[in-house]
Design a protein around this motif. Structure first.
Motif, short mmCIF file in Angstrom:
data_model
loop_
_atom_site.label_atom_id
_atom_site.label_comp_id
_atom_site.label_asym_id
_atom_site.label_seq_id
_atom_site.Cartn_x
_atom_site.Cartn_y
_atom_site.Cartn_z
N GLU A 44 0.83 -1.21 0.00
CA GLU A 44 0.00 0.00 0.00
C GLU A 44 0.86 1.26 0.00
O GLU A 44 0.55 2.24 -0.67
N TYR A 45 1.96 1.23 0.73
CA TYR A 45 2.83 2.39 0.84
C TYR A 45 3.45 2.76 -0.51
O TYR A 45 3.60 3.93 -0.84
N ILE A 46 3.82 1.75 -1.31
CA ILE A 46 4.51 2.01 -2.58
C ILE A 46 3.60 1.75 -3.79
O ILE A 46 4.08 1.74 -4.92
N PHE A 47 2.32 1.57 -3.54
CA PHE A 47 1.41 1.10 -4.60
C PHE A 47 1.45 1.94 -5.87
O PHE A 47 1.46 1.39 -6.98
N ASP A 48 1.44 3.24 -5.76
CA ASP A 48 1.41 4.08 -6.97
C ASP A 48 2.53 3.72 -7.93
O ASP A 48 2.32 3.63 -9.14
N SER A 49 3.72 3.48 -7.41
CA SER A 49 4.86 3.15 -8.28
C SER A 49 4.71 1.75 -8.90
O SER A 49 5.28 1.49 -9.96
N LEU A 50 3.95 0.87 -8.26
CA LEU A 50 3.75 -0.47 -8.81
C LEU A 50 2.81 -0.46 -10.02
O LEU A 50 2.78 -1.42 -10.79
N THR A 51 2.07 0.62 -10.19
CA THR A 51 1.16 0.72 -11.32
C THR A 51 1.88 1.07 -12.62
O THR A 51 1.23 1.14 -13.68
N TRP A 52 3.17 1.26 -12.57
CA TRP A 52 3.95 1.62 -13.76
C TRP A 52 4.62 0.43 -14.43
O TRP A 52 5.25 0.56 -15.47
N ILE A 53 4.53 -0.76 -13.83
CA ILE A 53 5.31 -1.92 -14.27
C ILE A 53 4.58 -2.66 -15.40
O ILE A 53 3.42 -3.05 -15.23
N PRO A 54 5.26 -2.91 -16.53
CA PRO A 54 4.64 -3.71 -17.58
C PRO A 54 4.47 -5.16 -17.10
O PRO A 54 5.34 -5.70 -16.42
N SER A 87 14.38 -1.07 -10.96
CA SER A 87 14.48 0.35 -10.70
C SER A 87 13.57 0.80 -9.55
O SER A 87 14.00 1.53 -8.65
N ILE A 88 12.33 0.35 -9.56
CA ILE A 88 11.38 0.77 -8.53
C ILE A 88 11.78 0.26 -7.16
O ILE A 88 11.83 1.02 -6.18
N PHE A 89 12.10 -1.03 -7.05
CA PHE A 89 12.44 -1.57 -5.73
C PHE A 89 13.79 -1.05 -5.22
O PHE A 89 13.96 -0.82 -4.03
N THR A 90 14.74 -0.81 -6.12
CA THR A 90 16.02 -0.23 -5.72
C THR A 90 15.82 1.21 -5.24
O THR A 90 16.38 1.63 -4.22
N ALA A 91 14.99 1.95 -5.96
CA ALA A 91 14.72 3.34 -5.57
C ALA A 91 14.05 3.40 -4.19
O ALA A 91 14.39 4.26 -3.37
N TRP A 92 13.10 2.50 -3.93
CA TRP A 92 12.45 2.49 -2.61
C TRP A 92 13.44 2.14 -1.51
O TRP A 92 13.39 2.71 -0.42
N CYS A 93 14.35 1.22 -1.78
CA CYS A 93 15.39 0.90 -0.79
C CYS A 93 16.22 2.15 -0.47
O CYS A 93 16.45 2.47 0.70
N ASP A 94 16.67 2.82 -1.51
CA ASP A 94 17.49 4.01 -1.32
C ASP A 94 16.73 5.10 -0.57
O ASP A 94 17.28 5.77 0.31
N LEU A 95 15.47 5.28 -0.91
CA LEU A 95 14.66 6.29 -0.25
C LEU A 95 14.44 5.96 1.23
O LEU A 95 14.62 6.81 2.11
#
Length: 151
Positions: A44-54, A87-95
């Motif tokens: 739920e916290y990262i959901f918006d970014s998960l909507t970008w994945i093919p 990219s998305i999961f790495t970016a969330w780790c860094d953030l």
């Protein structure tokens, strides 16, 4: 809970295999390389970014190409999904590495109770997201799928 399975590609996997894998996964234990469970509060916290994945939707006839994560059903990620997943999961780790030990998302649009607050352990989330990035790198090799079963 959101379940992610890194599964080996075979020549016999067809539309029916992917449509019913969630139900018959015990029969395919030899194809499962890795498993990751993500709690709904993390998703739920990262959901918006998960909507970008093919991805593909095994629930629909022909498993059409899609964009986004099927929150309450199944999603199939293929080799072309890997760069975005990584990219998305790495970016969330860094953030999250910049955040406090307990991540807290408050609900601002109404009065809320303690039960409505979304909270999770930062280091636990980072470990889960690093594992997602790791299996996504394996996905990029072209020999696997990531099969997701949503809540």
């Amino acid at each position: 809970m959101h379940d992610f399975y890194l599964i080996k590609k075979t020549e016999t996997q067809d539309e029916e295999f992917f449509q019913y894998f969630w139900r018959d996964k015990e029969q395919y234990i030899d194809l499962i390389v890795e498993y990751i469970g993500l709690e709904d509060n993390l998703v739920e916290y990262i959901f918006d970014s998960l909507t970008w994945i093919p991805c593909r939707n095994p629930s629909l006839p022909g498993m059409p190409q899609d964009i986004g994560f099927n929150n309450i059903g199944v999603t199939l990620f293929e080799e072309h999904s890997a760069p975005c997943l990584i990219s998305i999961f790495t970016a969330w780790c860094d953030l999250l590495k910049n955040g406090p030990e307990e991540i807290l998302k408050m609900i601002y649009y109404h009065d809320y109770s303690e039960d409505e607050l979304l909270r999770f352990d930062r280091d636990y989330a980072i470990a889960k997201f690093e594992k997602m990035s790791s299996i996504s790198k394996q996905l990029s090799e072209g020999n696997y799928y990531i099969y997701h079963m949503g809540i």
